[in-house]
Design an enzyme around this catalytic site. Structure first.
Site, PDB file in Angstrom:
ATOM      1  N   ARG A 209      38.569  32.348  38.827  1.00  0.00           N
ATOM      2  CA  ARG A 209      39.578  32.048  39.847  1.00  0.00           C
ATOM      3  C   ARG A 209      39.507  33.312  40.742  1.00  0.00           C
ATOM      4  O   ARG A 209      39.315  33.213  41.824  1.00  0.00           O
ATOM      5  CB  ARG A 209      40.859  31.535  39.456  1.00  0.00           C
ATOM      6  CG  ARG A 209      41.796  31.254  40.638  1.00  0.00           C
ATOM      7  CD  ARG A 209      42.998  30.774  40.160  1.00  0.00           C
ATOM      8  NE  ARG A 209      43.779  30.255  41.403  1.00  0.00           N
ATOM      9  CZ  ARG A 209      44.467  30.850  42.489  1.00  0.00           C
ATOM     10  NH1 ARG A 209      44.574  32.180  42.217  1.00  0.00           N
ATOM     11  NH2 ARG A 209      44.946  30.246  43.340  1.00  0.00           N
ATOM     12  N   CYS A 210      39.550  34.366  40.147  1.00  0.00           N
ATOM     13  CA  CYS A 210      39.737  35.797  40.911  1.00  0.00           C
ATOM     14  C   CYS A 210      38.660  35.806  41.803  1.00  0.00           C
ATOM     15  O   CYS A 210      38.492  36.491  42.902  1.00  0.00           O
ATOM     16  CB  CYS A 210      39.692  37.004  39.977  1.00  0.00           C
ATOM     17  SG  CYS A 210      41.345  37.092  39.200  1.00  0.00           S
ATOM     18  N   MET A 211      37.229  35.598  41.318  1.00  0.00           N
ATOM     19  CA  MET A 211      36.154  35.870  41.936  1.00  0.00           C
ATOM     20  C   MET A 211      35.904  34.754  43.077  1.00  0.00           C
ATOM     21  O   MET A 211      34.720  34.731  43.581  1.00  0.00           O
ATOM     22  CB  MET A 211      35.117  35.810  40.924  1.00  0.00           C
ATOM     23  CG  MET A 211      34.969  36.815  39.994  1.00  0.00           C
ATOM     24  SD  MET A 211      33.569  37.308  39.038  1.00  0.00           S
ATOM     25  CE  MET A 211      33.468  35.568  38.150  1.00  0.00           C
TER      26      MET A 211
ATOM     27  N   GLY B 119      39.044  36.758  36.287  1.00  0.00           N
ATOM     28  CA  GLY B 119      38.136  35.573  36.039  1.00  0.00           C
ATOM     29  C   GLY B 119      37.406  34.803  37.047  1.00  0.00           C
ATOM     30  O   GLY B 119      37.499  35.304  38.147  1.00  0.00           O
TER      31      GLY B 119
END
Length: 402
Positions: free
Chosen positions: A390-392, A388
């Site tokens: 945050r991951c990106m 999501g």
């Protein structure tokens, strides 16, 4: 030359600078029979994924966030011929290539390109036929693997306080990703003289990944002991942080299920306000947590095992009453679906303001009812990579909280 600083002492402080990666041709090099090898469940449509990612960057910029691109920083870091040589030697060695002629062909091929094109090609992967090796249809086509997970910039390294954890990735397919971070912080003119501390090194034996590293406050860090992060790595990093960074007082190790569904701690819960977290209902039972502090007099770690609910543990260590907001409202079907699409993986750009995927509409509505400002983004293709907002994103600078 301007020297950039790393400053991340929370998950929610006003986000000022962030590192992202626009999906590239590495996505086009995903093929069905090798999806598991590259940690994908499906193949995103690159054209649309880029449109979605550009919209993500647009949202960040419209909210006053400076966006730095991994591919640009890496290209700028290897402009010097000697540094470029070191970089290519390391990349090729980590691909397991040891035949002299193939090494020469690869280096000649890559050195014929401008730096940005060269970096893009290393990220995209190199097929055998590109360096005039015959490809047979039933054989593996790449001499250098693509790196399709790169748009999840959170994992290869993590900014913690004024330093970085240059991570030792669990899977072979992601280990080379950290080379870019190594060269950026060691050689990029805006970072190399910034006295950025190194909390963990990519060559360390135990594994740790950025999705498991959450900075809850100026004194507390939470790290997941997940399928991709070893407890030993957390303990080693904790000692390094305590000995060189006086702000952090406690590091909490959260023992979470070692499964792909609970891949990293930030797929299980994320901080969205001073006293609010999103949470996957699947971890709301009794949790085992290891609290690490430091005895400065005797120069040794103090390790205490704790058990309790997530709410109780967070409330205790953050010294305030915590509200947990369940992904999908806690409904088994809705939360399972929205968790799969990273409903708990929010990116806070300031206290109480988060970027989320619009497809997780049930969770987003619940966040809104809890006085959280939700900025939705499309993710039909990006979410196929199982990560999501945050991951990106890898925050480089957040304003300190009052």
């Amino acid at each position: 030359m301007y020297e950039r600083k790393i400053n991340v002492y929370s998950e929610i402080g006003d986000l000022k600078t962030v590192l992202i990666h626009r999906p590239g041709e590495e996505i086009e090099n995903l093929i069905p029979e090798y999806l598991e090898r590259f940690l994908f469940d499906d193949i995103p449509f690159l054209k649309v994924a880029r449109i979605e990612h550009d919209n993500f960057a647009k949202i960040l910029k419209e909210n006053g966030v400076e966006t730095l691109y991994l591919e640009n920083l890496a290209a700028e870091a290897v402009k010097d011929a000697q540094i470029k040589e070191l970089f290519l030697d390391e990349v090729i060695e980590e691909c397991g290539i040891n035949k002299t002629q193939i090494i020469k062909s690869l280096k000649d091929y890559l050195c014929s390109m401008p730096e940005k094109e060269m970096i893009d090609k290393v990220m995209a992967g190199i097929r055998k036929k590109e360096i005039k090796i015959k490809e047979h249809y039933d054989e593996y086509p790449f001499i250098m693997d693509p790196m399709p997970n790169l748009y999840f910039t959170r994992d290869p390294f993590a900014c913690i306080g004024n330093g970085i954890s240059l991570n030792s990735m669990k899977t072979k397919t992601r280990r080379r990703e950290t080379i870019f971070g190594k060269y950026i912080f060691k050689y990029h003119p805006e970072f190399k003289n910034s006295n950025i501390k190194l909390w963990y090194n990519r060559d360390d034996v135990y594994n740790i990944e950025g999705g498991d590293e959450l900075i809850l406050s100026k004194e507390v860090i939470a790290i997941g002991n997940s399928e991709r992060t070893d407890k030993e790595a957390i303990i080693n990093m904790a000692k390094n942080i305590f000995e060189n960074e006086k702000n952090f007082k406690t590091i909490l190790i959260f023992n979470i299920p070692k499964t792909r569904a609970f891949m990293h701690l930030d797929t299980v819960f994320t901080m969205i306000d001073y006293d609010k977290f999103t949470v996957h209902p699947g971890i709301e039972g009794t949790l085992k947590v290891t609290a690490i502090t430091y005895d400065y007099k005797n120069k040794e770690l103090i390790i205490i095992e704790e058990e309790g609910s997530l709410e109780k543990i967070l409330s205790k260590h953050l010294n305030k009453d915590i509200t947990l907001i369940r992904c999908g409202g806690g409904d088994k079907v809705i939360s399972g679906r929205e968790q799969w699409n990273d409903g708990s993986n929010t990116l806070a750009i300031s206290p109480g303001t988060v970027i989320t995927y619009e497809r997780n509409y049930v969770t987003n509505e619940i966040l809104d009812k809890n006085n959280i400002k939700v900025i939705e983004m499309t993710s039909g293709e990006l979410s196929r990579g199982r990560g999501g907002p945050r991951c990106m994103s890898m925050p480089f600078y957040r304003e300190d909280l009052e």
